[in-house]
Design an enzyme around this catalytic site. Sequence first.
Site, PDB file in Angstrom:
ATOM      1  N   CYS A   1       0.834  -1.205   0.000  1.00 17.62           N
ATOM      2  CA  CYS A   1       0.000   0.000   0.000  1.00 17.62           C
ATOM      3  C   CYS A   1       0.866   1.252   0.000  1.00 17.62           C
ATOM      4  CB  CYS A   1      -0.927   0.001   1.215  1.00 17.62           C
ATOM      5  SG  CYS A   1      -2.057   1.412   1.268  1.00 17.62           S
TER       6      CYS A   1
ATOM      7  N   CYS B   1      -6.132  -4.085   7.032  1.00 22.47           N
ATOM      8  CA  CYS B   1      -7.243  -3.132   7.025  1.00 22.47           C
ATOM      9  C   CYS B   1      -8.438  -3.614   6.223  1.00 22.47           C
ATOM     10  CB  CYS B   1      -6.775  -1.772   6.519  1.00 22.47           C
ATOM     11  SG  CYS B   1      -6.353  -1.714   4.752  1.00 22.47           S
TER      12      CYS B   1
END
Length: 362
Positions: free
Chosen positions: A101, A197
């Site tokens: 990410c 997440c």
Amino acid sequence: MRVLAAMSGGVDSAVAAARAAEAGHDVTGVHLALSPSPASFRAGARGCCTVEDARDARRAADVIGIPFYVWDLAERFAADVVEDFVQEYAAGRTPNPCLRCNEKIKFAAVLDRALALGFDAVCTGHYAQIVDGPAGRELHRAVDPGRDQSYVLGVLDERQVAHAMFPLGGSLKSEVRAEAERRGLAVADKPDSHDICFIADGDTAGFLARRLGDAPGEIVDTAGEVVGTHGGSFGFTVGQRRGLRIGRPAPDGRPRYVLDISPVTNRVVVGAAEELDVHAVRGSRPRWSGPAPDGEIECLAQVRAHGEPVPAVAGVGEDGTLTVRLRTPVRGVAPGQAVVVYDGTRVVGSATIDATSRAATV
């Protein structure tokens, strides 16, 4: 400077944005919408990118007094992070989605867009430090060792480091929360996000099973004897002890650990703890946070986000791969993880581990 502050809705990114604004920078806040169908609320400390998080980020921006926008990067996140995560597990590897990410979203998609819009830097709430060194800007560990996030930022290249801003790197977490309260930020007591997440319930095996389907196979020992079965090799990681569901103990009665995962044969190999010791790793796609090393270097190497760095020797081969010989063996290293190389507190660079060895070479 014109600064784009990535605001997740948590306390760290809110204080980072506030510090950047207080330092005199022209700050704009942006919340990254990474889910195509976000939940309304977070499940405690799990998950992120909910509607609640976006609202918390907007309220923090209002208190700080900066403009605020929401950028929809759900499609890019799904392709570059979520799909990569699934495919890596399908290939028998153990990826770290936070590194991907940072590499593909926060400091590629976001930074590229920010620079195109005339911003000079991207500010985040990561705990790391940017230091001006003799050869340019350097990425260093945070002051707070318990919060240091330089490992997951080890994928940043020299250009990305030059345009990064980490205002929290010199602070303790307790200081950041106290500051948030003084500033009147409602997120001062908000729990930190943990785990992956995009898997809000924390059930990674279940998430992968829904994506990849059932794939029954055998669990074998190092002699090839079948000691159990599984529903999919993607549900295991090297070094795993719990959840093996082996019907009988090892002959010596000691616990067994996952030593290897083979997606080709769909077999999971288990064995004794000492067989997890790794003395060398080879990594592909090296990324350098500054000038690439010339020849072999003495360094510190870290192979997981909360792992201890160990003395090592690192060098780049003619094929461009990074080889790291660990002077102290590390237990349970899996292909797909990242090895991050440090010179003291300075991040030299990183690579994705392709192979490990119990010998000093790979």
